[in-house]
Motif scaffolding. Sequence first.
Motif, PDB file in Angstrom:
ATOM      1  N   ASP A 347       0.827  -1.203   0.000  1.00  0.00           N
ATOM      2  CA  ASP A 347       0.000   0.000   0.000  1.00  0.00           C
ATOM      3  C   ASP A 347       0.864   1.256   0.000  1.00  0.00           C
ATOM      4  O   ASP A 347       0.458   2.306   0.462  1.00  0.00           O
ATOM      5  N   VAL A 348       2.076   1.136  -0.548  1.00  0.00           N
ATOM      6  CA  VAL A 348       2.945   2.312  -0.628  1.00  0.00           C
ATOM      7  C   VAL A 348       2.412   3.232  -1.728  1.00  0.00           C
ATOM      8  O   VAL A 348       2.185   2.792  -2.858  1.00  0.00           O
ATOM      9  N   HIS A 349       2.196   4.492  -1.386  1.00  0.00           N
ATOM     10  CA  HIS A 349       1.667   5.434  -2.366  1.00  0.00           C
ATOM     11  C   HIS A 349       2.676   5.616  -3.514  1.00  0.00           C
ATOM     12  O   HIS A 349       3.889   5.692  -3.269  1.00  0.00           O
ATOM     13  N   HIS A 351       3.645   8.080  -5.183  1.00  0.00           N
ATOM     14  CA  HIS A 351       4.561   9.215  -5.035  1.00  0.00           C
ATOM     15  C   HIS A 351       5.723   8.871  -4.117  1.00  0.00           C
ATOM     16  O   HIS A 351       6.855   9.280  -4.348  1.00  0.00           O
ATOM     17  N   ASP A 352       5.400   8.136  -3.064  1.00  0.00           N
ATOM     18  CA  ASP A 352       6.469   7.717  -2.148  1.00  0.00           C
ATOM     19  C   ASP A 352       7.393   6.715  -2.830  1.00  0.00           C
ATOM     20  O   ASP A 352       8.615   6.784  -2.693  1.00  0.00           O
ATOM     21  N   GLN A 355       9.627   8.584  -5.164  1.00  0.00           N
ATOM     22  CA  GLN A 355      10.632   9.351  -4.427  1.00  0.00           C
ATOM     23  C   GLN A 355      11.791   8.460  -3.985  1.00  0.00           C
ATOM     24  O   GLN A 355      12.951   8.822  -4.128  1.00  0.00           O
ATOM     25  N   VAL A 356      11.464   7.295  -3.475  1.00  0.00           N
ATOM     26  CA  VAL A 356      12.514   6.375  -3.014  1.00  0.00           C
ATOM     27  C   VAL A 356      13.309   5.858  -4.214  1.00  0.00           C
ATOM     28  O   VAL A 356      14.536   5.756  -4.173  1.00  0.00           O
ATOM     29  N   GLN A 359      16.033   8.166  -5.434  1.00  0.00           N
ATOM     30  CA  GLN A 359      17.283   8.146  -4.668  1.00  0.00           C
ATOM     31  C   GLN A 359      18.236   7.084  -5.193  1.00  0.00           C
ATOM     32  O   GLN A 359      19.426   7.142  -4.944  1.00  0.00           O
ATOM     33  N   ALA A 360      17.705   6.104  -5.900  1.00  0.00           N
ATOM     34  CA  ALA A 360      18.554   5.069  -6.502  1.00  0.00           C
ATOM     35  C   ALA A 360      18.797   5.353  -7.986  1.00  0.00           C
ATOM     36  O   ALA A 360      19.267   4.483  -8.717  1.00  0.00           O
ATOM     37  N   GLY A 367       1.448   8.846 -10.605  1.00  0.00           N
ATOM     38  CA  GLY A 367       0.303   9.735 -10.771  1.00  0.00           C
ATOM     39  C   GLY A 367      -0.806   9.052 -11.515  1.00  0.00           C
ATOM     40  O   GLY A 367      -0.858   7.823 -11.599  1.00  0.00           O
ATOM     41  N   SER A 406      13.985  -1.418  -1.350  1.00  0.00           N
ATOM     42  CA  SER A 406      14.308  -0.358  -0.381  1.00  0.00           C
ATOM     43  C   SER A 406      13.037   0.331   0.083  1.00  0.00           C
ATOM     44  O   SER A 406      12.872   0.622   1.272  1.00  0.00           O
ATOM     45  N   LEU A 410      11.456   0.740   3.884  1.00  0.00           N
ATOM     46  CA  LEU A 410      11.173   2.039   4.486  1.00  0.00           C
ATOM     47  C   LEU A 410       9.730   2.136   4.977  1.00  0.00           C
ATOM     48  O   LEU A 410       9.457   2.661   6.052  1.00  0.00           O
ATOM     49  N   PHE A 411       8.812   1.643   4.162  1.00  0.00           N
ATOM     50  CA  PHE A 411       7.397   1.800   4.496  1.00  0.00           C
ATOM     51  C   PHE A 411       6.790   0.541   5.103  1.00  0.00           C
ATOM     52  O   PHE A 411       5.583   0.438   5.244  1.00  0.00           O
TER      53      PHE A 411
ATOM     54  N   MET B   2      18.394   5.274   2.311  1.00  0.00           N
ATOM     55  CA  MET B   2      19.293   5.901   1.351  1.00  0.00           C
ATOM     56  C   MET B   2      19.514   7.376   1.677  1.00  0.00           C
ATOM     57  O   MET B   2      18.676   8.023   2.294  1.00  0.00           O
ATOM     58  N   LEU B   5      16.949  10.765   1.976  1.00  0.00           N
ATOM     59  CA  LEU B   5      15.556  10.436   2.258  1.00  0.00           C
ATOM     60  C   LEU B   5      15.208  10.597   3.728  1.00  0.00           C
ATOM     61  O   LEU B   5      14.061  10.830   4.078  1.00  0.00           O
ATOM     62  N   TYR B   9      11.572  11.480   5.112  1.00  0.00           N
ATOM     63  CA  TYR B   9      10.767  10.493   5.822  1.00  0.00           C
ATOM     64  C   TYR B   9      11.250  10.330   7.258  1.00  0.00           C
ATOM     65  O   TYR B   9      11.740   9.264   7.643  1.00  0.00           O
ATOM     66  N   TYR B  17       1.884   8.597   9.351  1.00  0.00           N
ATOM     67  CA  TYR B  17       1.370   7.974   8.125  1.00  0.00           C
ATOM     68  C   TYR B  17       0.762   6.604   8.450  1.00  0.00           C
ATOM     69  O   TYR B  17      -0.322   6.263   8.000  1.00  0.00           O
ATOM     70  N   ARG B  18       1.492   5.832   9.286  1.00  0.00           N
ATOM     71  CA  ARG B  18       1.022   4.476   9.588  1.00  0.00           C
ATOM     72  C   ARG B  18      -0.159   4.511  10.555  1.00  0.00           C
ATOM     73  O   ARG B  18      -1.053   3.674  10.474  1.00  0.00           O
ATOM     74  N   LEU B  40      -2.113  17.370  -9.564  1.00  0.00           N
ATOM     75  CA  LEU B  40      -0.919  16.763 -10.144  1.00  0.00           C
ATOM     76  C   LEU B  40      -0.881  15.264  -9.895  1.00  0.00           C
ATOM     77  O   LEU B  40      -0.487  14.488 -10.744  1.00  0.00           O
ATOM     78  N   CYS B  41      -1.284  14.854  -8.695  1.00  0.00           N
ATOM     79  CA  CYS B  41      -1.109  13.452  -8.339  1.00  0.00           C
ATOM     80  C   CYS B  41      -2.427  12.762  -8.036  1.00  0.00           C
ATOM     81  O   CYS B  41      -2.465  11.557  -7.845  1.00  0.00           O
ATOM     82  N   ARG B 140       7.246  17.833  -3.633  1.00  0.00           N
ATOM     83  CA  ARG B 140       6.420  17.282  -2.552  1.00  0.00           C
ATOM     84  C   ARG B 140       5.809  18.362  -1.657  1.00  0.00           C
ATOM     85  O   ARG B 140       5.021  18.045  -0.764  1.00  0.00           O
TER      86      ARG B 140
END
Lengths: 412, 164
Positions: A347-349, A351-352, A355-356, A359-360, A367, A406, A410-411, B2, B5, B9, B17-18, B40-41, B140
């Motif tokens: 259930d990771v959005h 956008h998140d 974003q992650v 970073q890689a 969207g 990753s 994180l989530f 990483m 981030l 976060y 969030y959780r 946008l999203c 963001r």
Amino acid sequence: MTGPLDVAAVKKDFPVLAQQVHGHRLVYLDSAASSQHPQSVLDAMDDYYATTHANVHRGVYSLAEEADRRYEAARLAVGRFIGAPQPQEEVVFVKNATEAINMVAATWGRANLHPGDAVLLTDMEHHANLVPWLMLAEERDLELRWVGLGDDYRLDLDDLDRLLDGVKLVACTTMSNVLGTVTPFAAIAAAAHDAGAVVVADGAQSVPHLATDVGALGCDFLAFSAHKMLGPTGIGVLWGKAELLEAMPPFLGGGGMIRDVRRDGFSPNVLPWKFEAGTPPIAEAVGLAAAVHYLEAIGMDRVHGHELSLLAYAQRILAERFGDDLHVFGPEGTEDRGGVLSLAYRDVHPHDLSQVLDQAGVCVRAGHHCAKPLMRRLGVPATARASLYLYNEESDVDALADALESAGRLFG
Amino acid sequence: MMTGLEDLYREIILDHYRSPRNRGELPEPPAHRTEGFNPLCGDEVVVYVLVDAGTVADIRIAGQGCSISQSSASLMSAAVKGKSVEQVRDLIRTFKSMMSIHEARLEEGDGEDGAPGEPVDLDSLGELAALQGVVKFPVRIKCATLSWNTLAQALDELETAGVS
């Protein structure tokens, strides 16, 4: 040419891919939004500006004649690329696929669609092939009908004959920008023509990836953008059957699109210039022609074959590494499919996720992908979409999978 | 995690969030309901606010969105509950100026040394200061400000209606 694509050689042609992002190799998986450029496209545009630039169509000097020649040569190259029977008349340069479809709605549509007339769209369309028709429907009180989406992420054509009954226009994508589904366009177009309808193809996603022949597609109009097929932004193409284009009123008024102007009126120019008001994107046309030459030299069948083998690899790797945690919104397998992977990861959005992944060094799009009716049908507000092109390779898919892991940590 | 981030976060953000606070709906009336969208999203937030005698007596958040928009809404709901409308408006202003620092720098074309705008009293923001890392990720910022703009709109609507 035959044999597999030499991706390592292809990658060397794309300077942008040599860079690092956040200390990682750039992994570009967003070509369905906009593709990157080979050096030959950049060189062609540079050379045009460095040696040739002048306005087209009016100059009586060598420089202008050469600008004219390159601009019209680009039209012929594009026409050849899509199998246009009369490229000199039928290939109209516009800003992008969006403008091409708006042009058809504003000219053919206004001249031919009247209150109560029916237009058939599909649940798979990009806003570019929806909003122009919604606007016209509001203006002209048109009836809009919809081809639905099946649970297999393909168009549900069971009701097509009933939907086509009395329809004046069918506007349909050749390939979904969200699902990667290649639609059975030729069959839809044939049925639509039997029903007496005119058929618009939104080719923005398929023309860059699949060999295209307007005769085989059976469309009356085809819209696509250069920037999704290795070319520059700012130029797109409307191909239309000459007799339809002839009968249509002009779109934008101004220089270049007229034969004569008097105080009491004007007469439009001949095709295709009737639809090209004002100074056109000349350098962009030159860049598009170079992109076409690049793709032709590789061969569209090899481009598509490469994308399908990469798609199969991605489907396998993602299933192996993530199982039920990851869902791909799109047909299983590679049949009638392009290299687009719309993902939901736990259930990771999106956008998140994006974003992650950034970073890689991994670029994906998060969207609604300008397809809100489709997202509603899928029951999600957004997806994270990875899309493949000829410069992608298996290590890019591996980088995507690593970055997804990753994000999961994180989530989690 | 990483590099970079961790600024975005923070643990407190992931916690909200959780386990979002004040999640749900309030009956309207007496509560007031306002929707906010990020075109946008596609994120959407619904703010239910109950103003009683010039005080935000209760607030609930519905809708869906990313970790930043959801945690920002959750943190906001905890921060404004029980405060006067005037205090809430001050807090909205302070929060939005924290979120606008980077935008001001962008316009100056200077990502590193540009002078920030109004100094922001981070202490006054309490837990909300955890969201300051968002300004390093300009796309963001709209996620973080969505619920705040929606709350501001709700308070404006109530003021127009003569409730607060």
